[in-house]
Design a protein around this motif. Structure first.
Motif, PDB file in Angstrom:
ATOM      1  N   ASN A 181       0.823  -1.116  -0.254  1.00 57.83           N
ATOM      2  CA  ASN A 181      -0.243   0.370   0.299  1.00 57.83           C
ATOM      3  C   ASN A 181       0.959   1.490  -0.460  1.00 57.83           C
ATOM      4  O   ASN A 181       0.418   2.241  -0.666  1.00 57.83           O
ATOM      5  N   LYS A 182       2.163   1.208   0.651  1.00 56.44           N
ATOM      6  CA  LYS A 182       2.554   2.081   0.775  1.00 56.44           C
ATOM      7  C   LYS A 182       3.618   2.536  -0.400  1.00 56.44           C
ATOM      8  O   LYS A 182       3.957   3.029  -1.029  1.00 56.44           O
ATOM      9  N   LEU A 183       4.373   1.237  -0.636  1.00 54.22           N
ATOM     10  CA  LEU A 183       5.872   1.355  -1.250  1.00 54.22           C
ATOM     11  C   LEU A 183       5.673   0.626  -2.640  1.00 54.22           C
ATOM     12  O   LEU A 183       6.235   0.981  -3.357  1.00 54.22           O
ATOM     13  N   GLY A 184       4.155   0.387  -3.190  1.00 49.90           N
ATOM     14  CA  GLY A 184       3.923   0.082  -4.412  1.00 49.90           C
ATOM     15  C   GLY A 184       4.552  -1.622  -4.454  1.00 49.90           C
ATOM     16  O   GLY A 184       5.625  -2.197  -6.021  1.00 49.90           O
ATOM     17  N   ILE A 185       5.063  -2.032  -3.437  1.00 47.72           N
ATOM     18  CA  ILE A 185       6.255  -3.366  -3.469  1.00 47.72           C
ATOM     19  C   ILE A 185       5.373  -5.156  -3.455  1.00 47.72           C
ATOM     20  O   ILE A 185       4.763  -4.823  -2.240  1.00 47.72           O
ATOM     21  N   SER A 186       4.730  -5.679  -3.572  1.00 50.36           N
ATOM     22  CA  SER A 186       3.894  -7.167  -3.707  1.00 50.36           C
ATOM     23  C   SER A 186       4.865  -7.905  -3.648  1.00 50.36           C
ATOM     24  O   SER A 186       5.463  -8.432  -4.557  1.00 50.36           O
ATOM     25  N   VAL A 187       4.768  -8.897  -2.240  1.00 50.66           N
ATOM     26  CA  VAL A 187       5.403 -10.288  -2.564  1.00 50.66           C
ATOM     27  C   VAL A 187       4.764 -10.913  -2.818  1.00 50.66           C
ATOM     28  O   VAL A 187       4.005 -11.303  -2.497  1.00 50.66           O
ATOM     29  N   CYS A 188       4.921 -11.226  -4.121  1.00 43.02           N
ATOM     30  CA  CYS A 188       4.282 -12.231  -5.167  1.00 43.02           C
ATOM     31  C   CYS A 188       4.219 -13.403  -5.252  1.00 43.02           C
ATOM     32  O   CYS A 188       3.623 -14.771  -5.757  1.00 43.02           O
ATOM     33  N   MET A 189       6.233 -14.074  -4.555  1.00 44.25           N
ATOM     34  CA  MET A 189       6.700 -15.405  -4.729  1.00 44.25           C
ATOM     35  C   MET A 189       7.124 -15.172  -3.185  1.00 44.25           C
ATOM     36  O   MET A 189       7.979 -14.304  -3.481  1.00 44.25           O
ATOM     37  N   ALA A 190       7.579 -16.361  -3.339  1.00 37.92           N
ATOM     38  CA  ALA A 190       8.598 -17.346  -2.643  1.00 37.92           C
ATOM     39  C   ALA A 190       9.162 -18.641  -2.604  1.00 37.92           C
ATOM     40  O   ALA A 190       8.596 -19.548  -2.754  1.00 37.92           O
ATOM     41  N   ASP A 191       9.988 -18.901  -1.998  1.00 31.39           N
ATOM     42  CA  ASP A 191      10.932 -20.406  -1.733  1.00 31.39           C
ATOM     43  C   ASP A 191      11.201 -20.242   0.221  1.00 31.39           C
ATOM     44  O   ASP A 191      11.310 -19.872   0.466  1.00 31.39           O
ATOM     45  N   GLU A 192      10.402 -21.207   0.443  1.00 33.28           N
ATOM     46  CA  GLU A 192      10.671 -21.627   1.660  1.00 33.28           C
ATOM     47  C   GLU A 192      11.112 -23.072   1.919  1.00 33.28           C
ATOM     48  O   GLU A 192      11.031 -24.268   0.978  1.00 33.28           O
ATOM     49  N   SER A 193      12.139 -22.759   2.938  1.00 31.75           N
ATOM     50  CA  SER A 193      12.345 -24.251   2.825  1.00 31.75           C
ATOM     51  C   SER A 193      11.779 -24.357   4.910  1.00 31.75           C
ATOM     52  O   SER A 193      12.356 -23.762   5.522  1.00 31.75           O
ATOM     53  N   ILE A 194      11.999 -25.927   5.126  1.00 33.04           N
ATOM     54  CA  ILE A 194      10.977 -26.404   6.839  1.00 33.04           C
ATOM     55  C   ILE A 194      12.212 -27.087   7.229  1.00 33.04           C
ATOM     56  O   ILE A 194      12.277 -28.479   6.419  1.00 33.04           O
ATOM     57  N   GLU A 195      12.152 -27.248   8.564  1.00 29.83           N
ATOM     58  CA  GLU A 195      12.680 -28.086   9.087  1.00 29.83           C
ATOM     59  C   GLU A 195      12.766 -28.124  10.766  1.00 29.83           C
ATOM     60  O   GLU A 195      11.789 -26.896  10.830  1.00 29.83           O
ATOM     61  N   LEU A 196      12.720 -28.914  11.088  1.00 29.59           N
ATOM     62  CA  LEU A 196      12.801 -28.827  12.605  1.00 29.59           C
ATOM     63  C   LEU A 196      13.578 -28.388  13.978  1.00 29.59           C
ATOM     64  O   LEU A 196      14.958 -28.655  13.328  1.00 29.59           O
ATOM     65  N   ALA A 197      13.067 -27.668  14.963  1.00 27.25           N
ATOM     66  CA  ALA A 197      14.617 -26.959  15.273  1.00 27.25           C
ATOM     67  C   ALA A 197      14.340 -27.296  16.956  1.00 27.25           C
ATOM     68  O   ALA A 197      13.395 -27.445  16.799  1.00 27.25           O
ATOM     69  N   THR A 198      14.923 -26.536  17.734  1.00 31.25           N
ATOM     70  CA  THR A 198      15.244 -26.634  19.101  1.00 31.25           C
ATOM     71  C   THR A 198      15.315 -25.295  19.177  1.00 31.25           C
ATOM     72  O   THR A 198      16.634 -24.178  19.286  1.00 31.25           O
ATOM     73  N   LEU A 199      14.905 -25.282  19.920  1.00 31.27           N
ATOM     74  CA  LEU A 199      15.192 -22.894  21.089  1.00 31.27           C
ATOM     75  C   LEU A 199      15.919 -23.232  21.920  1.00 31.27           C
ATOM     76  O   LEU A 199      16.037 -23.913  22.431  1.00 31.27           O
ATOM     77  N   GLY A 200      16.711 -22.000  21.365  1.00 31.74           N
ATOM     78  CA  GLY A 200      17.550 -21.580  22.382  1.00 31.74           C
ATOM     79  C   GLY A 200      17.106 -20.628  23.803  1.00 31.74           C
ATOM     80  O   GLY A 200      16.127 -20.521  23.508  1.00 31.74           O
ATOM     81  N   SER A 201      17.876 -20.511  24.540  1.00 27.74           N
ATOM     82  CA  SER A 201      17.510 -19.761  25.785  1.00 27.74           C
ATOM     83  C   SER A 201      16.595 -18.324  25.396  1.00 27.74           C
ATOM     84  O   SER A 201      15.485 -18.457  26.411  1.00 27.74           O
ATOM     85  N   SER A 202      17.655 -17.767  24.612  1.00 32.00           N
ATOM     86  CA  SER A 202      16.890 -16.188  24.329  1.00 32.00           C
ATOM     87  C   SER A 202      15.723 -16.221  24.143  1.00 32.00           C
ATOM     88  O   SER A 202      14.458 -15.666  24.121  1.00 32.00           O
ATOM     89  N   ALA A 203      15.205 -17.111  22.462  1.00 33.83           N
ATOM     90  CA  ALA A 203      13.938 -17.360  22.050  1.00 33.83           C
ATOM     91  C   ALA A 203      13.067 -18.093  22.432  1.00 33.83           C
ATOM     92  O   ALA A 203      11.882 -17.041  22.819  1.00 33.83           O
ATOM     93  N   GLY A 204      13.589 -19.252  23.318  1.00 29.77           N
ATOM     94  CA  GLY A 204      12.891 -19.625  24.202  1.00 29.77           C
ATOM     95  C   GLY A 204      12.171 -18.566  24.882  1.00 29.77           C
ATOM     96  O   GLY A 204      11.037 -18.975  25.916  1.00 29.77           O
ATOM     97  N   ALA A 205      13.271 -18.482  25.748  1.00 32.07           N
ATOM     98  CA  ALA A 205      11.984 -16.641  26.656  1.00 32.07           C
ATOM     99  C   ALA A 205      11.067 -15.795  26.114  1.00 32.07           C
ATOM    100  O   ALA A 205      10.116 -15.710  26.565  1.00 32.07           O
ATOM    101  N   LEU A 206      11.540 -15.539  24.787  1.00 26.46           N
ATOM    102  CA  LEU A 206       9.987 -14.907  24.171  1.00 26.46           C
ATOM    103  C   LEU A 206       9.109 -15.737  23.801  1.00 26.46           C
ATOM    104  O   LEU A 206       8.654 -14.764  23.899  1.00 26.46           O
ATOM    105  N   LEU A 207       8.921 -16.998  23.371  1.00 19.90           N
ATOM    106  CA  LEU A 207       7.882 -17.589  22.858  1.00 19.90           C
ATOM    107  C   LEU A 207       7.555 -18.189  23.671  1.00 19.90           C
ATOM    108  O   LEU A 207       6.390 -18.990  23.425  1.00 19.90           O
ATOM    109  N   GLY A 208       7.806 -18.104  25.812  1.00 15.75           N
ATOM    110  CA  GLY A 208       7.255 -18.666  26.789  1.00 15.75           C
ATOM    111  C   GLY A 208       7.754 -19.832  27.426  1.00 15.75           C
ATOM    112  O   GLY A 208       6.701 -20.581  27.343  1.00 15.75           O
ATOM    113  N   GLN A 209       8.231 -21.031  26.376  1.00 17.84           N
ATOM    114  CA  GLN A 209       8.715 -22.121  26.109  1.00 17.84           C
ATOM    115  C   GLN A 209      10.276 -22.367  26.263  1.00 17.84           C
ATOM    116  O   GLN A 209      11.409 -21.826  26.490  1.00 17.84           O
ATOM    117  N   PRO A 210      10.374 -23.915  26.661  1.00 20.43           N
ATOM    118  CA  PRO A 210      11.752 -23.550  27.617  1.00 20.43           C
ATOM    119  C   PRO A 210      12.857 -24.087  26.430  1.00 20.43           C
ATOM    120  O   PRO A 210      12.496 -24.312  25.421  1.00 20.43           O
TER     121      PRO A 210
END
Length: 252
Positions: free
Chosen positions: A176-205
């Protein structure tokens, strides 16, 4: 040893009636029967010789009753770890998290932890180049509970002005502001484990399993404008993808 052998035969009969296939471990049997593990092992040898049990080695090892069929290892019997409604994260379309949440009836929320121009990470620089990038670190909520933690980098020369606008839905602001549309994406998905700082933000151990999504977003001119890494809570997210084997054939 005869007393132990007879006691084990009675236990086998009880387990058969309950359709339980596996005998308790030798140590537990010895404690139950008030005897030594050596005596239990000798009695088990007789049961195996007579075809009453079979022994397996390895992590799933133990003594199993030959008269009781093991439970079917059907994948459908696997239980979901999710105890609440999950966000269906479609991999078929390019949508921002707020839009997905709205469409599925969730109350969305965003906490902007940091928003600034910065030197991109090494991975982001390979996609966006070495120049300054917009760096956004955001925590996402669904119905008031944490859903995901996102580190987003945007091409600084194209998207720098996004920092002066609301950052709840960056895709909407870019469009709406810049006229840029993100219309295509490449995504990869994998299983990972939370570190202490990310876990604190997400409220997870620390060490909790999460879904790690790495995304490269392209605009309407096929320019890479986004590099993001999202950590989605695995207990609140379900992935969806549609595939097709249809092949168009030309007529001759």
């Amino acid at each position: 040893m005869e007393h132990t052998h007879a006691a084990l035969l009675r236990l086998v009969g009880e387990l058969e009636q309950r359709s339980v296939a596996r005998l308790p471990p030798e140590r537990e049997l010895a404690e139950r029967l008030g005897t030594s593990r050596t005596t239990v092992r000798k009695a088990m040898d007789l049961l195996e010789r007579d075809g009453v049990i079979r022994r397996l080695k390895g992590r799933a090892g133990g003594a199993y009753l030959t008269s009781v069929a093991p439970a079917s290892p059907s994948p459908e019997s696997a239980r979901s770890v999710c105890q609440s409604r999950r966000l269906l994260r479609s991999l078929n379309t390019v949508k921002g998290v707020p839009q997905m949440l709205h469409e599925q009836g969730f109350r969305d929320g965003t906490k902007v932890i940091s928003a600034r121009m910065a030197t991109p990470s090494e991975s982001a620089a390979r996609v966006l180049g070495d120049g300054p990038a917009v760096s956004l670190l955001r925590l996402r909520f669904a119905d008031g509970d944490t859903l995901s933690l996102e580190q987003m980098y945007l091409n600084g020369s194209l998207c720098g002005r996004v920092l002066g606008a609301p950052l709840n839905s960056v895709y909407e602001t870019l469009r709406n502001k810049l006229g840029i549309s993100v219309c295509m994406a490449d995504e990869s998905i994998e299983l990972a484990t939370l570190g202490s700082s990310a876990g604190a933000l997400l409220g997870q151990p620390e060490g909790t399993a999460v879904l790690k999504l790495e995304r490269i977003g392209y605009d309407q001119e096929a320019r890479p404008v986004e590099y993001s890494v999202d950590l989605f809570r695995a207990d609140r997210t379900r992935l969806n993808v549609r595939t097709s084997s249809l092949v168009s054939a030309s007529l001759t």
